[in-house]
Design an enzyme around this catalytic site. Structure first.
Site, mmCIF file in Angstrom:
data_model
loop_
_atom_site.group_PDB
_atom_site.id
_atom_site.type_symbol
_atom_site.label_atom_id
_atom_site.label_comp_id
_atom_site.label_asym_id
_atom_site.label_seq_id
_atom_site.Cartn_x
_atom_site.Cartn_y
_atom_site.Cartn_z
ATOM 1 N N CYS A 157 0.793 -0.909 -0.035
ATOM 2 C CA CYS A 157 -0.010 0.177 0.134
ATOM 3 C C CYS A 157 0.878 1.244 0.009
ATOM 4 O O CYS A 157 2.053 1.039 0.038
ATOM 5 C CB CYS A 157 -0.762 -0.175 1.117
ATOM 6 S SG CYS A 157 -1.538 -1.633 1.431
ATOM 7 N N ARG A 217 2.301 1.226 -6.076
ATOM 8 C CA ARG A 217 2.295 0.014 -5.029
ATOM 9 C C ARG A 217 1.043 -0.616 -4.539
ATOM 10 O O ARG A 217 1.188 -1.444 -3.867
ATOM 11 C CB ARG A 217 2.750 1.138 -3.867
ATOM 12 C CG ARG A 217 4.324 1.778 -4.112
ATOM 13 C CD ARG A 217 4.601 2.552 -2.677
ATOM 14 N NE ARG A 217 4.805 1.682 -1.928
ATOM 15 C CZ ARG A 217 6.256 1.222 -1.110
ATOM 16 N NH1 ARG A 217 7.132 1.845 -1.499
ATOM 17 N NH2 ARG A 217 6.230 0.565 -0.246
ATOM 18 N N TRP A 253 -3.574 -2.122 -1.035
ATOM 19 C CA TRP A 253 -3.494 -3.390 -1.809
ATOM 20 C C TRP A 253 -4.047 -4.332 -0.695
ATOM 21 O O TRP A 253 -3.368 -4.528 0.346
ATOM 22 C CB TRP A 253 -2.067 -3.532 -2.211
ATOM 23 C CG TRP A 253 -1.968 -5.104 -2.858
ATOM 24 C CD1 TRP A 253 -1.905 -5.182 -4.144
ATOM 25 C CD2 TRP A 253 -1.395 -6.146 -2.224
ATOM 26 N NE1 TRP A 253 -1.518 -6.655 -4.265
ATOM 27 C CE2 TRP A 253 -1.405 -7.238 -3.398
ATOM 28 C CE3 TRP A 253 -1.353 -6.720 -0.965
ATOM 29 C CZ2 TRP A 253 -0.971 -8.611 -3.193
ATOM 30 C CZ3 TRP A 253 -1.053 -8.269 -0.659
ATOM 31 C CH2 TRP A 253 -1.068 -8.918 -1.767
ATOM 32 N N ASN A 261 0.055 0.911 6.374
ATOM 33 C CA ASN A 261 0.584 -0.131 5.559
ATOM 34 C C ASN A 261 1.232 -1.310 6.454
ATOM 35 O O ASN A 261 1.704 -0.931 7.516
ATOM 36 C CB ASN A 261 1.959 0.360 4.961
ATOM 37 C CG ASN A 261 1.550 1.284 3.610
ATOM 38 O OD1 ASN A 261 0.510 1.502 3.241
ATOM 39 N ND2 ASN A 261 2.698 1.650 2.933
ATOM 40 N N GLY A 262 1.085 -2.585 6.185
ATOM 41 C CA GLY A 262 1.511 -3.569 7.023
ATOM 42 C C GLY A 262 0.484 -4.410 7.303
ATOM 43 O O GLY A 262 -0.511 -4.455 6.959
ATOM 44 N N GLU A 306 12.355 -16.487 -15.960
ATOM 45 C CA GLU A 306 12.072 -14.773 -15.727
ATOM 46 C C GLU A 306 11.011 -14.490 -16.854
ATOM 47 O O GLU A 306 10.154 -13.775 -16.902
ATOM 48 C CB GLU A 306 13.305 -14.063 -15.834
ATOM 49 C CG GLU A 306 13.218 -12.597 -15.944
ATOM 50 C CD GLU A 306 12.326 -11.854 -14.721
ATOM 51 O OE1 GLU A 306 11.891 -12.623 -13.755
ATOM 52 O OE2 GLU A 306 12.077 -10.705 -14.793
ATOM 53 N N LYS A 361 7.340 -12.824 -16.389
ATOM 54 C CA LYS A 361 6.927 -11.746 -16.992
ATOM 55 C C LYS A 361 5.790 -11.853 -17.836
ATOM 56 O O LYS A 361 4.806 -11.121 -17.790
ATOM 57 C CB LYS A 361 8.223 -11.079 -18.214
ATOM 58 C CG LYS A 361 9.414 -10.573 -17.601
ATOM 59 C CD LYS A 361 9.292 -9.377 -17.052
ATOM 60 C CE LYS A 361 9.045 -9.410 -15.233
ATOM 61 N NZ LYS A 361 9.918 -9.609 -14.265
ATOM 62 N N GLU A 414 2.547 -12.423 -15.359
ATOM 63 C CA GLU A 414 2.147 -11.371 -14.321
ATOM 64 C C GLU A 414 1.541 -10.143 -15.188
ATOM 65 O O GLU A 414 0.777 -9.654 -14.607
ATOM 66 C CB GLU A 414 3.300 -11.015 -13.444
ATOM 67 C CG GLU A 414 4.328 -10.221 -14.107
ATOM 68 C CD GLU A 414 5.500 -9.713 -13.374
ATOM 69 O OE1 GLU A 414 5.179 -9.518 -12.092
ATOM 70 O OE2 GLU A 414 6.565 -9.672 -13.681
ATOM 71 N N HIS A 432 10.430 -34.769 -18.328
ATOM 72 C CA HIS A 432 10.046 -35.574 -16.899
ATOM 73 C C HIS A 432 8.540 -35.084 -16.660
ATOM 74 O O HIS A 432 8.226 -35.299 -15.456
ATOM 75 C CB HIS A 432 11.159 -35.278 -15.873
ATOM 76 C CG HIS A 432 12.385 -35.659 -16.393
ATOM 77 N ND1 HIS A 432 12.790 -37.070 -16.229
ATOM 78 C CD2 HIS A 432 13.574 -34.871 -16.786
ATOM 79 C CE1 HIS A 432 14.126 -37.001 -16.612
ATOM 80 N NE2 HIS A 432 14.642 -35.838 -16.771
ATOM 81 N N LYS A 447 3.830 -3.095 -6.415
ATOM 82 C CA LYS A 447 5.177 -3.030 -6.476
ATOM 83 C C LYS A 447 6.019 -3.687 -5.598
ATOM 84 O O LYS A 447 7.000 -4.482 -5.586
ATOM 85 C CB LYS A 447 5.847 -1.728 -6.847
ATOM 86 C CG LYS A 447 7.140 -1.734 -7.238
ATOM 87 C CD LYS A 447 7.331 -2.137 -8.637
ATOM 88 C CE LYS A 447 8.824 -2.095 -9.025
ATOM 89 N NZ LYS A 447 9.118 -3.027 -9.910
HETATM 90 C C1 F6R Z 1 8.112 -9.508 -10.875
HETATM 91 C C2 F6R Z 1 8.640 -8.820 -9.769
HETATM 92 C C3 F6R Z 1 8.584 -9.658 -8.283
HETATM 93 C C4 F6R Z 1 9.915 -8.848 -7.489
HETATM 94 C C5 F6R Z 1 9.810 -9.534 -6.009
HETATM 95 C C6 F6R Z 1 10.936 -8.964 -5.371
HETATM 96 O O1 F6R Z 1 8.341 -8.770 -11.886
HETATM 97 O O2 F6R Z 1 8.860 -7.692 -9.872
HETATM 98 O O3 F6R Z 1 8.606 -10.781 -8.629
HETATM 99 O O4 F6R Z 1 10.971 -9.190 -8.158
HETATM 100 O O5 F6R Z 1 8.306 -9.411 -5.514
HETATM 101 O O6 F6R Z 1 10.876 -7.468 -5.121
HETATM 102 P P1 F6R Z 1 12.046 -7.091 -4.532
HETATM 103 O O7 F6R Z 1 13.152 -7.114 -5.663
HETATM 104 O O8 F6R Z 1 11.643 -5.649 -4.421
HETATM 105 O O9 F6R Z 1 12.421 -7.565 -3.452
#
Ligand code: F6R
Length: 622
Positions: free
Chosen positions: A2, A27, A76, A102-103, A495, A499, A502, A518, A617
């Protein structure tokens, strides 16, 4: 997750809060609200809505110049669905206290039961309302032994006493109608900064919300709070001990958080990668002496060089970077390295010996699980290293040594430039460790030279965007995809799949290519897209074999290959040719077409790339 922004000054608070919330929207964006103190009317005006800030904005009346104190929040959801009632700010049962939080409060259920027996009313399903009611209850029921002493005001006293009862994490902004020109901020486990402007003060969970007003900030540490009035401020612990906090200057340009003509932050950040990597590598590659200079580690090279084991902790994309780091450190420095999901590591009983070094990788520097893993490792005596982007973030401050990514703010929820920079930092670390252990001067010079060429090679890949868009057009209607790679490109496959899923909501699985037979090979049906990273490398022949297995079952291949590889053409339904790079450094180049592919697929499917559903984020809750 949040976002919080709060204001106390001379200007109308409403537009400042809304602007700040917009900058924080990445966020968390399922609901939002503001609470403004109106001294004339003697109350708090709360406006909330589910949905984006733009929806909230439509509900707002003209800013009232008398409302110069307020708090705002973008949510969030964790406890309770994202509707207007559950949106923050929350009022206490007396209507005097408003808070943005937040939290997560872990003991909220026990506290709620107790508060109900005391006559407190609850209207939402959130854990946050418990904090509001606890402060409100203590505020309204204080006398005798419990009364505030030494001139301390009752509002601050009630906040401190409530916070001492909470188990869990919080970043908080709090106001009270009886103290219309007072604003309180407090922190434990969720980031909170306090900004000092000219005749105005701001509190925020992220610098992005306040840089327009000030770059002078104080970072609150856990169990600390700030009480602000128009006359000034004081910082204390939640046990009422005065503390002196150093004022810091944040280096953060507004243009870094603007779109700059790009349609989305994700696209902007993909295109920023050459520049970002140049910033990350700048001044760290010493070509003349053939060494890598990482100032933030200088005191710990001895521990690193002698380490018998390196343990990397991270989540999501950062975990993928960690996996590449594992391969790099083992290959170049010959140190036993393993990469863990921080969320698992924190709850196991990890073996940390004297010669174990723990690395935490995190773009935000606030990820709750990664932070907990660092704390766990420190408790057991490990030297810890943070590879972090956000300067001054909690992980950056908690680890013993650190290397910043230096790529500027990453706003798009899907991480792109932070990933390539994380790999670049891990490559630098591996090369320097290798140099200190056994690599020859020629080898070190070779890798440094090749690393310095990566930004230009990424630039070449970016020019393929239109070609990659056409591939997305031809394939993005398919709901199931595979991403396959081997060796250094196996984490790139993971990765690429992350991408795609998500932001485009396509189901995608990333695998080491040999694992396919497998089990997952059963998924392959006619026309199913399978993305292979099959650049020139030590396992090139092997991956050709895996490509044939997919083709034999009717799968459609999208192959990322090395420029000039004529042989591979016969296997590819779609070919993406990328510049040649030594195998160990390839991920920084091979991941870029996969980022672009995911971006185009998501846009073609009509999704909001920068704010994918259910995501936020920075994951500051478990
Ligand atoms: C995917 C993404 C997340 C972050 C993960 C860790 O695109 O951004 O998987 O990589 O939440 O976040 P950080 O790097 O901020 O610890």
């Amino acid at each position: 997750m949040c976002g919080i922004v709060a204001y106390l000054g001379k200007k109308p608070a409403q537009p400042i809060l809304i602007e700040g919330l917009k900058r924080l929207e990445y966020r968390g964006y399922d609901s939002a609200g503001v609470a403004l103190i109106n001294p004339d009317k003697g109350g708090i005006r709360v406006i909330k809505s589910s949905g984006r800030i733009s929806v909230l904005e439509e509900l707002l009346s003209e800013p009232d110049p008398k409302e110069v104190v307020g708090i705002g929040h973008t949510r969030w959801a964790t406890h309770g669905e994202p509707n207007t009632i559950n949106a923050h700010p929350h009022l206490d049962y007396t209507g005097k206290i408003a808070i943005a939080h937040n939290g997560i409060i872990e003991n909220y259920s026990t506290l709620k039961t107790w508060l109900i027996t005391k006559g407190c009313k609850f209207v939402s399903e959130t854990d946050t309302e418990v904090i509001a009611n606890l402060i409100g209850y203590l505020y309204s029921n204080t006398d005798g032994e419990d009364a505030p002493r030494d001139g301390q005001n009752r509002f601050e006293w009630a906040v401190q006493h409530a916070l001492n009862e909470l188990v869990g994490t919080y970043g908080l902004a709090i106001v009270c109608t009886d103290f219309p020109d007072m604003l309180i901020g407090a922190k434990k486990g969720s980031p909170l900064i306090f900004g000092l402007g000219k005749n105005e003060y701001l509190i925020a969970s992220d610098a992005a919300a306040i840089v327009e007003h000030t770059t002078q900030v104080i970072y609150l540490a856990d169990n600390e709070m700030v009480t602000i009035t128009p006359k000034g401020f004081h910082t204390k612990t939640i046990d009422n001990i005065e503390i002196h906090k150093e004022l810091k200057q944040i280096e953060f340009s507004l243009s870094a958080i603007e779109l700059d003509g790009f349609k989305h932050y994700m696209l902007k950040e993909i295109y920023e990668q050459p520049k970002a990597l140049n910033m990350c590598l700048g001044g760290r590659l010493d070509m003349r002496d053939g060494r890598i200079v990482l100032g933030g580690i200088s005191k710990y090279w001895r521990e690193f060089t002698r380490a018998k084991r390196i343990v990397i902790n991270a989540c999501g994309t950062a975990w993928h970077a960690g996996l590449i780091g594992e391969y790099l450190i083992e290959q170049l420095a010959r140190i036993n390295t393993e990469t863990h999901y921080a969320s698992e590591f924190r709850y196991r009983n990890p073996i940390i010996e004297d010669d174990t070094v723990v690395i935490a990788i995190s773009q935000s520097g606030e990820t709750a699980d990664t932070l907990a893993a660092v704390e766990q490792a420190k408790e057991r005596g490990a030297v810890t290293l943070g590879i972090v982007n956000v300067v001054g973030s909690t992980i950056a401050r908690t680890t013993d040594a650190g290397v910043y990514l230096r790529v500027g703010p990453e706003i798009g929820v899907a991480s792109t430039k932070a990933f390539t920079a994380q790999v670049a930092v891990l490559a630098m670390l591996a090369i320097e460790l290798g140099r200190r252990r056994h690599l020859s001067t020629e080898q070190v010079r070779f890798y440094i030279e090749e690393l310095s060429k990566i930004p230009a090679k990424i630039e070449e890949v970016l020019s393929l965007s239109e070609h990659i868009k056409k591939i997305a057009e031809a394939t993005c209607d398919r709901e199931n995809w595979l991403f396959l790679g081997r060796g250094f490109n196996y984490p790139v496959a993971l990765e690429g799949a992350l991408k795609l899923k998500e932001i485009s909501y396509i189901h995608a699985e990333g695998l080491p290519a040999a694992e396919m037979k497998h089990g997952p090979i059963a998924l392959i049906t006619k026309g199913m897209p399978a993305v292979f990273i099959a650049t020139k490398c030590s396992q090139y022949e092997k991956i050709i074999g895996n490509i044939e297995e997919v083709r034999a079952r009717g799968g459609r291949t999208i192959i990322v290959a090395s420029q000039g590889d004529e042989n591979i053409k016969q296997y590819a339904d779609f070919l993406i040719s990328v510049p040649d790079v030594p195998e160990e450094l390839q991920p920084m180049v091979t991941v870029v077409p996969l980022q672009i592919l995911a971006y185009h697929a998501a846009v073609l499917r009509g999704h909001d790339v920068d704010k994918p559903r259910n995501l936020a984020k920075s994951v500051t809750v478990e």
